[in-house]
Scaffold this active site. Structure first.
Site, PDB file in Angstrom:
ATOM      1  N   SER A  37      72.959  83.005  22.719  1.00 52.93           N
ATOM      2  CA  SER A  37      72.218  81.869  23.250  1.00 52.93           C
ATOM      3  C   SER A  37      72.768  81.504  24.623  1.00 52.93           C
ATOM      4  O   SER A  37      73.834  81.972  25.021  1.00 52.93           O
ATOM      5  CB  SER A  37      72.316  80.690  22.278  1.00 52.93           C
TER       6      SER A  37
ATOM      7  N   ILE B 168      77.587  82.221  22.501  1.00 50.65           N
ATOM      8  CA  ILE B 168      76.755  81.362  23.330  1.00 50.65           C
ATOM      9  C   ILE B 168      77.406  81.193  24.696  1.00 50.65           C
ATOM     10  O   ILE B 168      78.626  81.327  24.836  1.00 50.65           O
ATOM     11  CB  ILE B 168      76.531  79.993  22.624  1.00 50.65           C
ATOM     12  N   CYS B 169      76.587  80.918  25.697  1.00 51.85           N
ATOM     13  CA  CYS B 169      77.022  80.596  27.055  1.00 51.85           C
ATOM     14  C   CYS B 169      77.684  81.809  27.713  1.00 51.85           C
ATOM     15  O   CYS B 169      77.079  82.868  27.816  1.00 51.85           O
ATOM     16  CB  CYS B 169      77.929  79.367  27.012  1.00 51.85           C
ATOM     17  N   ALA B 170      78.912  81.681  28.155  1.00 50.00           N
ATOM     18  CA  ALA B 170      79.620  82.793  28.805  1.00 50.00           C
ATOM     19  C   ALA B 170      80.354  83.686  27.815  1.00 50.00           C
ATOM     20  O   ALA B 170      80.860  84.738  28.188  1.00 50.00           O
ATOM     21  CB  ALA B 170      80.612  82.250  29.835  1.00 50.00           C
TER      22      ALA B 170
ATOM     23  N   TYR C  62      74.664  82.326  29.527  1.00 50.32           N
ATOM     24  CA  TYR C  62      74.572  81.325  30.580  1.00 50.32           C
ATOM     25  C   TYR C  62      74.102  81.987  31.873  1.00 50.32           C
ATOM     26  O   TYR C  62      74.517  83.109  32.187  1.00 50.32           O
ATOM     27  CB  TYR C  62      75.941  80.661  30.783  1.00 50.32           C
TER      28      TYR C  62
END
Length: 182
Positions: free
Chosen positions: A146, A99-101, A120
């Site tokens: 995500s 998720i994210c970075a 992200y």
């Protein structure tokens, strides 16, 4: 029972890590926090006691989960033993989630080649492989990605679903469905 390992590198994103662990455990799934140290401090100065210390192997797990945050994601990306574990998971057709970075770590490991992913906003500029799509949660085979802190619950429910748990019942019980629908 399927088992998930969530890696805690220094400066991880707390919402993304703890939301996932909480939801998977509520679903009755095993989810261990594997820390780079016994206690790991996140990017917002919250210190978490890991269940186990990272020793470079995750043979007994069905899913590896990488929370984002910076420089937490870079710390994951720069761990050579994690790169090998990610490659082993892919070759063994096990679940890989980020998720994210954190997809920057997947990129270095070669996991994103020929795959769709999300991350992200802007992190895709640092990813050379794969095809970026701006979605809340994206599943491509055994790869689940995500976008970031606000998508942590949706991400966690999808992980429950992928591991065979009843994500819909849990989302209802946690009032998620009342707010966001399916």
């Amino acid at each position: 029972m399927k088992k998930a390992a969530l890696l805690l590198a220094p400066a991880f994103e707390e919402i993304e890590a703890l939301t996932v662990v909480d939801v998977l455990r509520r679903a009755g799934l095993v989810c261990h926090m594997i820390g780079f140290d016994e206690s790991v401090t996140g990017s917002h100065a919250i210190t978490v006691k890991a269940d186990q210390v990272w020793k470079g192997r995750l043979d007994d797990y069905d899913m590896v989960i990488l929370p984002g945050g910076m420089p937490g994601s870079a710390n994951l990306r720069d761990d050579d033993s994690l790169m090998q574990v990610l490659q082993d998971f892919q070759q063994s057709d096990k679940f890989i989630a980020a998720i994210c970075a954190a997809p920057i770590a997947l990129d270095r490991a070669g996991i994103l080649t020929g795959k769709y992913f999300t991350c992200y906003d802007g992190a895709q500029d640092n990813i050379k492989n794969g095809t970026y799509r701006k979605e809340t949660v994206l599943v491509d085979g055994k790869l689940i990605t995500s976008r970031g802190p606000s998508t942590a619950l949706a991400f966690a429910y999808e992980l429950v679903r992928q591991l065979g748990g009843d994500a819909d019942q849990l989302a209802d019980a946690m009032l998620y469905t009342d707010l966001f629908g399916n």
